[in-house]
Design a protein around this motif. Structure first.
Motif, PDB file in Angstrom:
ATOM      1  N   GLN A 147      17.641  19.152  16.705  1.00 28.71           N
ATOM      2  CA  GLN A 147      17.792  17.676  17.052  1.00 28.71           C
ATOM      3  C   GLN A 147      19.343  17.131  16.500  1.00 28.71           C
ATOM      4  O   GLN A 147      19.576  16.076  16.847  1.00 28.71           O
ATOM      5  N   GLY A 148      20.061  17.799  16.091  1.00 28.54           N
ATOM      6  CA  GLY A 148      21.409  17.622  15.691  1.00 28.54           C
ATOM      7  C   GLY A 148      21.405  16.514  14.975  1.00 28.54           C
ATOM      8  O   GLY A 148      20.961  16.393  13.719  1.00 28.54           O
ATOM      9  N   GLU A 149      22.433  15.515  15.138  1.00 26.60           N
ATOM     10  CA  GLU A 149      22.786  14.356  14.176  1.00 26.60           C
ATOM     11  C   GLU A 149      21.524  13.390  14.255  1.00 26.60           C
ATOM     12  O   GLU A 149      21.243  12.846  13.102  1.00 26.60           O
ATOM     13  N   TYR A 150      20.538  13.620  15.182  1.00 27.52           N
ATOM     14  CA  TYR A 150      19.616  12.652  15.097  1.00 27.52           C
ATOM     15  C   TYR A 150      18.600  12.891  14.041  1.00 27.52           C
ATOM     16  O   TYR A 150      18.113  12.244  13.158  1.00 27.52           O
ATOM     17  N   GLU A 151      18.297  14.211  13.917  1.00 29.76           N
ATOM     18  CA  GLU A 151      17.628  14.795  12.798  1.00 29.76           C
ATOM     19  C   GLU A 151      18.195  14.550  11.609  1.00 29.76           C
ATOM     20  O   GLU A 151      17.393  14.241  10.705  1.00 29.76           O
ATOM     21  N   LYS A 152      19.401  14.479  11.259  1.00 32.98           N
ATOM     22  CA  LYS A 152      19.750  14.594   9.789  1.00 32.98           C
ATOM     23  C   LYS A 152      19.903  13.040   9.444  1.00 32.98           C
ATOM     24  O   LYS A 152      19.421  12.707   8.619  1.00 32.98           O
ATOM     25  N   TYR A 153      20.156  11.824  10.443  1.00 30.71           N
ATOM     26  CA  TYR A 153      20.010  10.552  10.371  1.00 30.71           C
ATOM     27  C   TYR A 153      18.388  10.229  10.114  1.00 30.71           C
ATOM     28  O   TYR A 153      18.121   9.265   9.044  1.00 30.71           O
ATOM     29  N   ALA A 154      17.570  10.698  11.062  1.00 27.57           N
ATOM     30  CA  ALA A 154      16.080  10.197  10.699  1.00 27.57           C
ATOM     31  C   ALA A 154      15.651  10.824   9.629  1.00 27.57           C
ATOM     32  O   ALA A 154      15.079  10.039   8.953  1.00 27.57           O
ATOM     33  N   ARG A 155      15.980  12.138   9.015  1.00 29.62           N
ATOM     34  CA  ARG A 155      15.636  12.795   7.829  1.00 29.62           C
ATOM     35  C   ARG A 155      15.791  11.748   6.314  1.00 29.62           C
ATOM     36  O   ARG A 155      15.304  11.365   5.752  1.00 29.62           O
ATOM     37  N   TYR A 156      17.106  11.197   6.720  1.00 29.09           N
ATOM     38  CA  TYR A 156      17.672  10.365   5.652  1.00 29.09           C
ATOM     39  C   TYR A 156      16.880   9.157   5.607  1.00 29.09           C
ATOM     40  O   TYR A 156      16.468   8.829   4.541  1.00 29.09           O
ATOM     41  N   SER A 157      16.519   8.677   6.746  1.00 29.81           N
ATOM     42  CA  SER A 157      15.710   7.555   6.832  1.00 29.81           C
ATOM     43  C   SER A 157      14.336   7.552   6.285  1.00 29.81           C
ATOM     44  O   SER A 157      14.007   6.621   5.388  1.00 29.81           O
ATOM     45  N   ASN A 216       0.728  -1.249  -0.166  1.00 34.64           N
ATOM     46  CA  ASN A 216       0.026   0.026  -0.046  1.00 34.64           C
ATOM     47  C   ASN A 216       0.794   1.315  -0.077  1.00 34.64           C
ATOM     48  O   ASN A 216       0.701   2.046   0.970  1.00 34.64           O
ATOM     49  N   TYR A 217       1.487   1.493  -1.028  1.00 38.74           N
ATOM     50  CA  TYR A 217       2.514   2.666  -1.303  1.00 38.74           C
ATOM     51  C   TYR A 217       2.097   3.824  -1.019  1.00 38.74           C
ATOM     52  O   TYR A 217       2.932   4.862  -0.556  1.00 38.74           O
ATOM     53  N   ILE A 218       0.899   4.263  -1.513  1.00 33.27           N
ATOM     54  CA  ILE A 218       0.415   5.496  -1.112  1.00 33.27           C
ATOM     55  C   ILE A 218       0.182   5.833   0.061  1.00 33.27           C
ATOM     56  O   ILE A 218       0.421   6.984   0.486  1.00 33.27           O
ATOM     57  N   ARG A 219      -0.423   5.028   0.657  1.00 33.35           N
ATOM     58  CA  ARG A 219      -0.453   5.261   2.221  1.00 33.35           C
ATOM     59  C   ARG A 219       0.957   5.405   2.874  1.00 33.35           C
ATOM     60  O   ARG A 219       0.953   6.006   3.887  1.00 33.35           O
ATOM     61  N   SER A 220       1.704   4.444   2.548  1.00 38.53           N
ATOM     62  CA  SER A 220       2.818   4.409   3.148  1.00 38.53           C
ATOM     63  C   SER A 220       3.599   5.896   3.174  1.00 38.53           C
ATOM     64  O   SER A 220       4.362   6.267   4.032  1.00 38.53           O
ATOM     65  N   ILE A 221       3.748   6.486   2.109  1.00 36.97           N
ATOM     66  CA  ILE A 221       4.067   7.981   1.730  1.00 36.97           C
ATOM     67  C   ILE A 221       3.542   8.877   2.879  1.00 36.97           C
ATOM     68  O   ILE A 221       4.198   9.563   3.192  1.00 36.97           O
ATOM     69  N   ALA A 222       2.046   8.695   3.148  1.00 29.56           N
ATOM     70  CA  ALA A 222       1.437   9.667   3.833  1.00 29.56           C
ATOM     71  C   ALA A 222       2.208   9.545   5.313  1.00 29.56           C
ATOM     72  O   ALA A 222       2.484  10.403   6.175  1.00 29.56           O
ATOM     73  N   TYR A 223       2.484   8.111   5.711  1.00 29.96           N
ATOM     74  CA  TYR A 223       3.072   8.186   7.057  1.00 29.96           C
ATOM     75  C   TYR A 223       4.520   8.527   6.947  1.00 29.96           C
ATOM     76  O   TYR A 223       5.030   8.957   8.234  1.00 29.96           O
ATOM     77  N   PHE A 224       5.429   8.156   6.162  1.00 30.31           N
ATOM     78  CA  PHE A 224       6.680   8.760   5.784  1.00 30.31           C
ATOM     79  C   PHE A 224       6.622  10.210   5.865  1.00 30.31           C
ATOM     80  O   PHE A 224       7.700  10.835   6.609  1.00 30.31           O
ATOM     81  N   GLU A 225       5.807  11.081   5.387  1.00 31.85           N
ATOM     82  CA  GLU A 225       5.760  12.393   5.410  1.00 31.85           C
ATOM     83  C   GLU A 225       5.541  12.793   6.756  1.00 31.85           C
ATOM     84  O   GLU A 225       5.895  13.793   7.350  1.00 31.85           O
ATOM     85  N   LYS A 226       4.647  11.984   7.310  1.00 31.78           N
ATOM     86  CA  LYS A 226       4.004  12.452   8.669  1.00 31.78           C
ATOM     87  C   LYS A 226       5.292  12.144   9.735  1.00 31.78           C
ATOM     88  O   LYS A 226       5.561  13.183  10.645  1.00 31.78           O
ATOM     89  N   ALA A 227       6.005  11.364   9.360  1.00 30.22           N
ATOM     90  CA  ALA A 227       7.161  10.940  10.552  1.00 30.22           C
ATOM     91  C   ALA A 227       8.441  12.133  10.327  1.00 30.22           C
ATOM     92  O   ALA A 227       8.619  12.703  11.270  1.00 30.22           O
ATOM     93  N   GLU A 228       8.483  12.552   9.011  1.00 34.06           N
ATOM     94  CA  GLU A 228       9.475  13.568   8.532  1.00 34.06           C
ATOM     95  C   GLU A 228       8.939  14.890   9.352  1.00 34.06           C
ATOM     96  O   GLU A 228       9.701  15.786   9.798  1.00 34.06           O
ATOM     97  N   SER A 229       7.488  15.230   9.459  1.00 33.63           N
ATOM     98  CA  SER A 229       7.157  16.433   9.740  1.00 33.63           C
ATOM     99  C   SER A 229       7.599  16.707  11.311  1.00 33.63           C
ATOM    100  O   SER A 229       7.544  17.712  11.903  1.00 33.63           O
ATOM    101  N   TYR A 230       7.798  15.583  12.300  1.00 34.30           N
ATOM    102  CA  TYR A 230       8.058  15.826  13.623  1.00 34.30           C
ATOM    103  C   TYR A 230       9.657  15.936  13.942  1.00 34.30           C
ATOM    104  O   TYR A 230       9.870  16.347  14.962  1.00 34.30           O
ATOM    105  N   LEU A 231      10.598  16.015  12.987  1.00 40.78           N
ATOM    106  CA  LEU A 231      11.892  16.438  13.020  1.00 40.78           C
ATOM    107  C   LEU A 231      12.104  17.944  13.191  1.00 40.78           C
ATOM    108  O   LEU A 231      11.390  18.805  12.625  1.00 40.78           O
ATOM    109  N   ARG A 232      12.924  18.113  14.123  1.00 37.07           N
ATOM    110  CA  ARG A 232      13.304  19.693  14.178  1.00 37.07           C
ATOM    111  C   ARG A 232      14.811  19.898  14.002  1.00 37.07           C
ATOM    112  O   ARG A 232      15.771  18.762  14.172  1.00 37.07           O
ATOM    113  N   SER A 233      15.094  21.330  13.656  1.00 40.26           N
ATOM    114  CA  SER A 233      16.526  21.449  13.296  1.00 40.26           C
ATOM    115  C   SER A 233      17.473  21.609  14.284  1.00 40.26           C
ATOM    116  O   SER A 233      18.614  21.373  14.393  1.00 40.26           O
TER     117      SER A 233
END
Length: 912
Positions: free
Chosen positions: A187-197, A168-185
């Motif tokens: 957060q240092g290295e964590y933000e960089k690696y999480a955004r990559y993922s 269900n790729y369309i739905r997965s994209i919505a969740y990945f975008e949602k995950a990325e929206s919680y990242l903050r600048s």
């Protein structure tokens, strides 16, 4: 120096341990020591081993009630440690220990947030997908109650991965975008690696949706981040391979470091795929042998996607060499590898039941390869024919199962497009065997496959919506869905116009939030009957043929790479024809359609040589049979969805319009006889633009009120014709007429809408919101607006249009338009249509007779060109006598027999 620092660290650790043990309120020194080791900044393997031992000893005992919360936390931490060292089964048991403690001591649910999250991840790794999703969704519910300890980015990413792996790729994209929206600048290295993922995961989903350019753009950006560049190159190469750009793929793969490449199973699989595309057989064999060593060294277990792909590549290699029995063996091994619960390695068997597991699409592709290979073998050994047929059925059964388990229309449309190529190949091969073995009845199966390939996503979605409306779902859940759909509609409204980049980005973020909430809500539906994802029975052509009412003819069209197939049914008889694509001048047909849709008034219409030739090829010897039918239902496909079949001439030059009523359907799967007639008191009409002057940028339609003359006081004009009125009154209406403006979209079907009277955001009814209305009572919806049947063309699903949304909502039949309408013609046709319908004619014949009246009316001579009337078509059903009068004829017969019996008795009695 290092030794001194190490000694100091040990001293500090021992001091802290003694301090904690001295002042602990838990009075549990083992638990305190385990927690101290767990929370250490740089624990060693020895530290973790000791912590595991201590936690195990603690959790073997029943806690004091005051310590119960600490024990629940201990169960979570022990599970985390087990996972760290690959002991996933033990981790699962430990997390579940936390649930047991929570229930035993009646603790707060919020204590289990991390348990649910980590257990969901662990179960996913064990391919226990249903249980995984359950726990991830439980964490979702708890997340709103958690503040400091919540991990929303990790949870949303885990859900995205789940939906990605289950296709269900369309739905997965919505969740990945949602995950990325919680990242903050901050957060240092964590933000960089999480955004990559998260971006990497999103790119993978885009690639699966065949949006290769978008995926490649993300992967190229990720290379600049310098994180895990070798794997990113492999992912990038994968997109090039799937796009058929073999040389670019190999170029990227050659940039992967040798040491990484040699150990990577995905690298080996991709290189083998590239070599298969190049057809370099010697190098393929060497690469397969090298990869075999890597897979053996990794000791990859059952149900590994990469190993399943690798086994399938062995099958491809043998298939290219013409070694079909060997190819079958490897395809079978791949199926066993990828499908949990199926362990039969005999090539003569196929799975009968499926589960939503990792790599569903890959499994479908392998089943198709096996089916084709079996039929290639059947060319020399007919014993393989049945195996091939069974395997095709298994593949199409899997496609149906996946569709039923998807929760959104976009995912089903994508699935339909992916499966269509397999249907095309299967039908062509079946046709080949029907000719070769002189078994024309095999084409009944071809007819079934053709219909299964058409609008199956719509069929599944509409059925689930019908179940939802009919029974089982609490009103609170339905209302919650309506609220979310309304909010989504409001976002669509706000996006309709010029916006600043910041505003558009904010709206897109809100849309992602709403889509995730909607997905979360719809998962709850599966707890109720009809939403359990069970596989539906597939289309049965034999049952369909005998169920079609007497006098109703059906003509279905299916186009493969080499043939245009026609399937014809009338009065229990079935026939078919395969026309070479070379005989079909598609460009000429398309040009003819475009000319009709754009021509201006006053021009004389003439049949073109191209369309006459096409009609002769398509209809041919069916002309006489069609002339004997009472009505004709057309099932089009692809470009033929826009073709006005009523304009096709027979050998005498007479149009189909002149011979019999013509209606259309999405697929034979939708055809179901309906009763004639409707209650005039349940007619409802809307004409929001009937007054002079423009409204919300739309021109006045002053003649639109004329369309509603048959509706009397049930016609709502101007300010009365609001969206709120429609949504409140339409569910109980049997006939609904909308004389208004509509806007279609060939790019984003969700942006199509119908207009009502209203201000600002309250006058547009967008396609998604329309689709989830309750219109099951509607025997007919007449959409008298421009281009209501137009939308984005899907070869498998047809036109994604407002008409499709009405079908979702439960409308039995509908009149729609294919291009712009002329006001006076619209009013003329509507009045004539309702006069005939109220007089007892079927909707299909009422529309036909209205058109013929127009063509015979000298006062409407300027509108005789098909541009003005051929745009209106009925998506309809075969009509039968109303059930309310079904008792009449049997009763009359009974009375006649009764009187005859009395008369005979009297005659006999007198004689005696």
């Amino acid at each position: 120096m290092l030794k001194i620092c190490g000694s100091v660290s040990i001293f500090i650790l021992l001091f802290l341990t003694v301090w904690v043990l001295s002042f602990s309120q838990n009075k549990n020194p083992k638990l305190d020591q385990a927690n101290l080791l767990y929370l250490s900044d740089s624990p060693s393997v020895e530290d973790d081993s000791l912590a595991i031992l201590l936690y195990e000893q603690v959790l073997d005992l029943a806690p004091d009630p005051l310590e119960a919360s600490a024990f629940v936390e201990a169960a979570e931490r022990l599970g985390n440690l087990y996972q760290t060292y690959g002991k996933v089964e033990e981790a699962v048991k430990s997390y579940r220990k936390g649930f047991t403690l929570k229930r035993a001591y009646q603790l707060s649910d919020t204590l289990l947030y991390a348990h649910h999250l980590y257990l969901g991840e662990a179960l996913f790794g064990l391919s226990k997908l249903d249980s995984s999703l359950y726990h991830l969704q439980q964490a979702e519910k708890l997340q709103e109650k958690i503040t400091d300890s919540a991990q929303p980015e990790r949870l949303n990413n885990a859900l995205g991965v789940y939906f990605f792996e289950t296709g269900n790729y369309i739905r997965s994209i919505a969740y990945f975008e949602k995950a990325e929206s919680y990242l903050r600048s901050d957060q240092g290295e964590y933000e960089k690696y999480a955004r990559y993922s998260f971006l990497s995961n999103k790119a993978s989903a885009l690639y699966r949706l065949e949006k290769f350019d978008s995926a490649q753009s993300i992967y190229s950006h990720l290379l600049d981040l310098g994180i895990n560049t070798e794997q990113i190159r492999i992912n990038l190469a994968n997109t090039f391979i799937e796009a058929g750009e073999t040389e670019k793929a190999i170029q990227v793969l050659e940039a992967v470091s040798r040491s990484y490449a040699e150990a990577s199973t995905s690298y080996h699989n991709l290189m083998i795929k590239a070599l298969l595309q190049r057809n370099e057989m010697d190098q393929i064999k060497n690469s397969l042998d090298l990869a075999e060593v890597v897979f053996e060294q990794d000791k990859i277990s059952r149900h590994s996607l990469q190993r399943g792909i690798f086994l399938s590549l062995w099958g491809d290699y043998h298939q290219k060499r013409g070694e079909f029995p060997l190819a079958l063996e490897f395809y079978q091994k791949a199926i066993v590898q990828l499908l949990p619960g199926f362990d039969d390695e005999s090539v003569l068997t196929n799975p009968a039941e499926f589960s939503m597991g990792i790599s569903s699409f890959t499994l479908f592709e392998i089943l198709v390869k096996k089916a084709k290979t079996a039929w290639w073998l059947a060319e020399k050994d007919s014993n393989y024919f049945d195996l091939g047929l069974q395997t095709w059925r298994a593949a199409f059964g899997l496609a149906q199962f996946i569709a039923v388990n998807f929760d959104n229309d976009e995912a089903r449309v994508f699935l339909g497009e992916k499966a269509l190529e397999a249907f095309e190949e299967g039908i062509e091969l079946l046709h080949h065997f029907a000719i070769q073995t002189n078994q024309p009845d095999l084409m009944r199966e071809a007819f079934a496959w053709a219909e299964q390939s058409k609008a199956n996503g719509l069929k599944v979605g509409a059925k689930q919506e019908s179940i939802k409306r009919a029974h089982g779902l609490p009103e609170a859940l339905i209302q919650e869905e309506r609220n979310l759909l309304f909010s989504i509609s409001r976002i669509n409204q706000k996006q309709y116009g010029e916006l600043s980049p910041e505003t558009r980005k904010a709206l897109e973020s809100q849309m992602v939030d709403l889509q995730v909430k909607l997905s979360r809500l719809r998962e709850k539906f599966k707890e109720f009957p009809g939403f359990d994802g069970k596989q539906e029975s597939l289309f049965d052509p034999d049952s369909f043929i005998v169920s079609l009412p007497s006098g109703t003819a059906l003509l279905s069209i299916f186009m493969s790479e080499n043939f245009l197939f026609t399937f014809y049914v009338l009065d229990g008889d079935f026939s078919w024809k395969a026309i070479s694509v070379e005989q079909i001048k598609l460009q000429a047909i398309d040009a003819w359609i475009q000319d009709i849709a754009k021509i201006s008034g006053g021009n004389r219409y003439q049949l073109t040589e191209g369309i006459t030739e096409f009609s002769n090829v398509l209809l041919g010897d069916l002309t006489t049979e069609i002339s004997s039918a009472k009505e004709l239902i057309i099932i089009p496909q692809g470009i033929f969805n826009s073709l006005p079949f009523e304009l096709l001439p027979d050998h005498e030059g007479k149009l189909l319009l002149e011979k019999l009523p013509v209606s259309y359907q999405f697929s034979a799967q939708f055809v179901q006889p309906v009763a004639l007639g409707f209650e005039q008191s349940r007619m409802l009409g809307y004409a929001p633009f009937s007054q002079s002057g423009s409204l919300n940028g739309f021109a006045s339609l002053q003649t639109s009120s004329d369309e509603l003359r048959p509706f009397g006081d049930r016609a709502l004009l101007g300010p009365q014709a609001t969206k709120a009125s429609f949504m409140g009154n339409a569910p109980s209406a049997q006939v609904i007429h909308l004389a208004t403006h509509a806007v279609a979209s060939s790019e984003d079907p969700n942006q199509a809408f119908i207009t009502f009277y209203g201000e600002e955001d309250d006058f547009r009814l967008f396609a998604p919101e329309l689709a989830y209305q309750s219109l099951d009572q509607a025997k007919l919806i007449y959409l008298s607006a421009c281009e209501t049947g137009v939308g984005k063309l899907s070869n498998s699903e047809g036109l994604i249009s407002l008409a499709r949304s009405l079908s979702f909502a439960g409308a039995e039949q509908m009149v729609i338009s294919l291009w712009v309408s002329e006001d006076r013609v619209s009013a003329y046709l509507a009045n004539k249509f309702y006069a005939y319908a109220l007089d007892g004619e079927s909707f299909s014949n009422a529309l036909r007779m209205a058109k013929l009246d127009l063509l015979r009316d000298p006062e409407m001579a300027q509108f005789h060109h098909p541009f003005f009337w051929a745009n209106y078509r009925l998506i309809g059903q075969p009509s039968v006598a109303s059930s309310s009068s079904g008792w009449l004829y049997p009763m009359v017969g009974f009375i006649i027999l009764l009187f005859v019996g009395i008369w005979v008795w009297l005659v006999f009695y007198r004689q005696s």
